[in-house]
Motif scaffolding. Structure first.
Motif, PDB file in Angstrom:
ATOM      1  N   ILE A 187     138.180  79.569  -4.903  1.00 14.61           N
ATOM      2  CA  ILE A 187     137.665  79.559  -3.518  1.00 14.61           C
ATOM      3  C   ILE A 187     137.919  79.725  -2.198  1.00 14.61           C
ATOM      4  CG2 ILE A 187     135.273  78.301  -3.537  1.00 14.61           C
ATOM      5  CD1 ILE A 187     134.692  77.894  -6.386  1.00 14.61           C
ATOM      6  N   PHE A 188     137.512  80.012  -1.333  1.00  9.92           N
ATOM      7  CA  PHE A 188     137.822  80.260  -0.249  1.00  9.92           C
ATOM      8  C   PHE A 188     136.878  79.709   0.871  1.00  9.92           C
ATOM      9  CE2 PHE A 188     140.768  82.729  -2.747  1.00  9.92           C
ATOM     10  CZ  PHE A 188     142.506  82.228  -2.094  1.00  9.92           C
ATOM     11  N   CYS A 189     136.543  78.486   1.080  1.00 10.82           N
ATOM     12  CA  CYS A 189     135.228  78.345   2.139  1.00 10.82           C
ATOM     13  C   CYS A 189     136.038  78.417   3.242  1.00 10.82           C
ATOM     14  CB  CYS A 189     134.715  77.227   1.537  1.00 10.82           C
ATOM     15  SG  CYS A 189     134.126  77.354   0.193  1.00 10.82           S
ATOM     16  N   TYR A 190     134.953  78.822   4.722  1.00  9.99           N
ATOM     17  CA  TYR A 190     135.244  78.953   6.309  1.00  9.99           C
ATOM     18  C   TYR A 190     134.115  78.596   6.851  1.00  9.99           C
ATOM     19  CZ  TYR A 190     136.453  79.852  10.726  1.00  9.99           C
ATOM     20  OH  TYR A 190     136.755  79.723  11.940  1.00  9.99           O
ATOM     21  N   SER A 191     134.375  77.060   7.819  1.00 14.41           N
ATOM     22  CA  SER A 191     132.817  76.909   8.255  1.00 14.41           C
ATOM     23  C   SER A 191     133.605  77.025  10.463  1.00 14.41           C
ATOM     24  CB  SER A 191     131.960  76.325   8.234  1.00 14.41           C
ATOM     25  OG  SER A 191     132.949  74.876   8.378  1.00 14.41           O
ATOM     26  N   GLU A 192     132.731  77.246  11.078  1.00 20.41           N
ATOM     27  CA  GLU A 192     133.181  77.174  12.663  1.00 20.41           C
ATOM     28  C   GLU A 192     132.223  76.355  12.975  1.00 20.41           C
ATOM     29  OE1 GLU A 192     134.992  79.744  16.345  1.00 20.41           O
ATOM     30  OE2 GLU A 192     135.048  80.309  13.616  1.00 20.41           O
ATOM     31  N   VAL A 193     132.169  75.564  14.276  1.00 21.94           N
ATOM     32  CA  VAL A 193     131.677  74.677  14.904  1.00 21.94           C
ATOM     33  C   VAL A 193     131.307  74.544  16.388  1.00 21.94           C
ATOM     34  CG1 VAL A 193     129.105  72.347  14.609  1.00 21.94           C
ATOM     35  CG2 VAL A 193     130.414  73.187  11.938  1.00 21.94           C
ATOM     36  N   ALA A 194     130.487  74.666  16.765  1.00 24.29           N
ATOM     37  CA  ALA A 194     131.105  74.530  18.701  1.00 24.29           C
ATOM     38  C   ALA A 194     130.159  73.838  18.785  1.00 24.29           C
ATOM     39  CB  ALA A 194     130.822  76.095  19.675  1.00 24.29           C
ATOM     40  N   ARG A 195     130.633  73.011  19.397  1.00 25.01           N
ATOM     41  CA  ARG A 195     129.546  71.749  20.631  1.00 25.01           C
ATOM     42  C   ARG A 195     129.941  72.280  21.934  1.00 25.01           C
ATOM     43  NH1 ARG A 195     131.029  68.723  15.936  1.00 25.01           N
ATOM     44  NH2 ARG A 195     128.612  68.681  15.097  1.00 25.01           N
ATOM     45  N   SER A 196     129.429  71.450  22.781  1.00 27.16           N
ATOM     46  CA  SER A 196     129.595  71.574  24.486  1.00 27.16           C
ATOM     47  C   SER A 196     130.548  70.339  24.738  1.00 27.16           C
ATOM     48  CB  SER A 196     128.451  70.775  24.741  1.00 27.16           C
ATOM     49  OG  SER A 196     127.886  69.631  24.506  1.00 27.16           O
ATOM     50  N   ASP A 197     131.118  69.292  23.908  1.00 33.56           N
ATOM     51  CA  ASP A 197     132.166  69.230  23.904  1.00 33.56           C
ATOM     52  C   ASP A 197     133.401  69.030  23.151  1.00 33.56           C
ATOM     53  OD1 ASP A 197     131.191  67.933  22.440  1.00 33.56           O
ATOM     54  OD2 ASP A 197     131.156  65.660  22.539  1.00 33.56           O
ATOM     55  N   SER A 198     133.277  70.022  22.193  1.00 29.80           N
ATOM     56  CA  SER A 198     134.380  70.589  20.938  1.00 29.80           C
ATOM     57  C   SER A 198     134.515  71.661  20.211  1.00 29.80           C
ATOM     58  CB  SER A 198     134.490  68.985  20.087  1.00 29.80           C
ATOM     59  OG  SER A 198     133.180  69.084  19.074  1.00 29.80           O
ATOM     60  N   THR A 199     135.232  71.741  19.462  1.00 29.78           N
ATOM     61  CA  THR A 199     135.287  73.063  18.730  1.00 29.78           C
ATOM     62  C   THR A 199     135.997  72.653  17.235  1.00 29.78           C
ATOM     63  OG1 THR A 199     135.170  75.158  20.256  1.00 29.78           O
ATOM     64  CG2 THR A 199     135.315  75.426  18.509  1.00 29.78           C
ATOM     65  N   SER A 200     134.772  73.064  16.098  1.00 31.39           N
ATOM     66  CA  SER A 200     136.318  72.349  15.238  1.00 31.39           C
ATOM     67  C   SER A 200     136.391  73.435  14.048  1.00 31.39           C
ATOM     68  CB  SER A 200     135.687  71.643  14.144  1.00 31.39           C
ATOM     69  OG  SER A 200     133.953  71.820  13.915  1.00 31.39           O
ATOM     70  N   LYS A 201     136.590  74.276  13.099  1.00 29.27           N
ATOM     71  CA  LYS A 201     137.151  74.978  12.396  1.00 29.27           C
ATOM     72  C   LYS A 201     137.617  74.270  11.011  1.00 29.27           C
ATOM     73  CE  LYS A 201     138.033  78.739  15.918  1.00 29.27           C
ATOM     74  NZ  LYS A 201     139.402  79.269  15.916  1.00 29.27           N
ATOM     75  N   GLU A 202     136.901  74.819   9.881  1.00 32.68           N
ATOM     76  CA  GLU A 202     137.270  73.922   8.415  1.00 32.68           C
ATOM     77  C   GLU A 202     137.718  75.211   7.554  1.00 32.68           C
ATOM     78  OE1 GLU A 202     134.710  70.941   6.483  1.00 32.68           O
ATOM     79  OE2 GLU A 202     133.417  70.595   9.379  1.00 32.68           O
ATOM     80  N   LEU A 252     130.347  76.313  -1.999  1.00 29.23           N
ATOM     81  CA  LEU A 252     130.552  74.834  -1.279  1.00 29.23           C
ATOM     82  C   LEU A 252     129.302  74.738  -0.143  1.00 29.23           C
ATOM     83  CD1 LEU A 252     131.535  71.665  -1.107  1.00 29.23           C
ATOM     84  CD2 LEU A 252     132.792  73.129   0.532  1.00 29.23           C
ATOM     85  N   ILE A 253     128.334  74.292  -0.251  1.00 29.16           N
ATOM     86  CA  ILE A 253     127.159  74.097   0.184  1.00 29.16           C
ATOM     87  C   ILE A 253     126.857  73.881   1.417  1.00 29.16           C
ATOM     88  CG2 ILE A 253     124.376  72.782   0.391  1.00 29.16           C
ATOM     89  CD1 ILE A 253     124.951  72.136  -2.363  1.00 29.16           C
ATOM     90  N   GLY A 254     127.287  74.969   2.647  1.00 31.84           N
ATOM     91  CA  GLY A 254     126.878  74.595   4.006  1.00 31.84           C
ATOM     92  C   GLY A 254     128.069  75.151   3.921  1.00 31.84           C
ATOM     93  N   ARG A 255     128.829  76.256   3.477  1.00 32.95           N
ATOM     94  CA  ARG A 255     130.316  77.050   4.221  1.00 32.95           C
ATOM     95  C   ARG A 255     129.744  78.438   3.645  1.00 32.95           C
ATOM     96  NH1 ARG A 255     135.215  73.312   4.169  1.00 32.95           N
ATOM     97  NH2 ARG A 255     134.537  71.327   4.572  1.00 32.95           N
ATOM     98  N   GLU A 256     130.255  79.166   4.058  1.00 27.47           N
ATOM     99  CA  GLU A 256     131.256  80.487   3.502  1.00 27.47           C
ATOM    100  C   GLU A 256     131.696  80.328   2.748  1.00 27.47           C
ATOM    101  OE1 GLU A 256     128.914  83.568   4.634  1.00 27.47           O
ATOM    102  OE2 GLU A 256     127.936  82.313   5.628  1.00 27.47           O
ATOM    103  N   CYS A 257     131.770  81.282   1.046  1.00 25.50           N
ATOM    104  CA  CYS A 257     132.706  80.952   0.713  1.00 25.50           C
ATOM    105  C   CYS A 257     132.721  82.152  -0.052  1.00 25.50           C
ATOM    106  CB  CYS A 257     132.537  79.749  -0.765  1.00 25.50           C
ATOM    107  SG  CYS A 257     132.407  78.374   0.033  1.00 25.50           S
ATOM    108  N   SER A 258     134.133  82.584  -0.694  1.00 24.46           N
ATOM    109  CA  SER A 258     134.804  83.691  -1.685  1.00 24.46           C
ATOM    110  C   SER A 258     135.164  83.276  -2.317  1.00 24.46           C
ATOM    111  CB  SER A 258     134.988  84.861  -0.901  1.00 24.46           C
ATOM    112  OG  SER A 258     136.392  84.576  -0.523  1.00 24.46           O
ATOM    113  N   LEU A 259     135.022  84.148  -4.011  1.00 17.13           N
ATOM    114  CA  LEU A 259     135.835  83.624  -4.771  1.00 17.13           C
ATOM    115  C   LEU A 259     137.323  84.711  -5.598  1.00 17.13           C
ATOM    116  CD1 LEU A 259     136.259  81.440  -7.920  1.00 17.13           C
ATOM    117  CD2 LEU A 259     134.525  83.405  -8.712  1.00 17.13           C
ATOM    118  N   ASP A 260     138.193  83.937  -5.830  1.00 22.22           N
ATOM    119  CA  ASP A 260     139.316  85.415  -5.880  1.00 22.22           C
ATOM    120  C   ASP A 260     140.120  84.690  -6.825  1.00 22.22           C
ATOM    121  OD1 ASP A 260     140.580  87.720  -5.751  1.00 22.22           O
ATOM    122  OD2 ASP A 260     141.984  86.846  -4.228  1.00 22.22           O
ATOM    123  N   LYS A 261     140.168  85.058  -8.235  1.00 16.42           N
ATOM    124  CA  LYS A 261     140.812  85.086  -9.442  1.00 16.42           C
ATOM    125  C   LYS A 261     140.930  83.776  -9.762  1.00 16.42           C
ATOM    126  CE  LYS A 261     143.641  88.255  -8.966  1.00 16.42           C
ATOM    127  NZ  LYS A 261     145.152  89.137  -7.893  1.00 16.42           N
ATOM    128  N   GLY A 262     139.978  83.406  -9.837  1.00 16.33           N
ATOM    129  CA  GLY A 262     139.720  80.712  -9.874  1.00 16.33           C
ATOM    130  C   GLY A 262     139.714  80.475  -8.816  1.00 16.33           C
TER     131      GLY A 262
END
Length: 128
Positions: A67-82, A55-65
């Motif tokens: 797809i697992f993707c992950y991203s983390e964004v830290a801002r001054s007022d928030s932190t998000s994990k996807e 997925l464009i913009g996220r770290e991904c891996s493929l295992d047995k069909g």
């Protein structure tokens, strides 16, 4: 030359031209949101673009069909994990986003979780 020798060559040629790692997933699902003790559920349409099974913009891996993707964004007022999980075997998709942010009126921090679930048919993009 006998024609049955051409059949394997033609099959190899066709399979080399088919690349199903570049595709889009068109989804009609539901968004479940939990925030400050309130849960909402809404229908939502999304499109996800994948290139080389990533997925464009996220770290991904493929295992047995799957797809697992992950991203983390830290801002001054928030932190998000996807985290996104797309199962190519049955076309199910789950996209989860958890955000820790501060309430703008009183500064108290809270957690907001969004879960998107859908079945998403794949459209293979033609190879260039």
């Amino acid at each position: 030359m006998r024609p049955y020798f051409l059949i394997p060559a033609l099959m190899l040629l066709v399979s080399c031209g088919t690349d199903n790692s570049n595709f889009r997933a068109d989804c009609n699902g539901k968004m479940i949101t939990y925030s400050q003790g309130v849960q909402t559920v809404e229908k939502e349409t999304r499109r996800y673009e994948f290139a080389d099974n990533k997925l464009i913009g996220r770290e991904c891996s493929l295992d047995k069909g799957v797809i697992f993707c992950y991203s983390e964004v830290a801002r001054s007022d928030s932190t998000s994990k996807e985290q996104l999980i797309f199962d190519r075997n049955n076309y199910t998709l789950t996209d989860i986003k958890t955000t820790i942010e501060a309430n703008k009126s009183n500064g108290v921090r809270f957690v907001k979780t969004e879960i998107y679930q859908s079945n998403c048919p794949m459209t293979i993009k033609p190879s260039k």
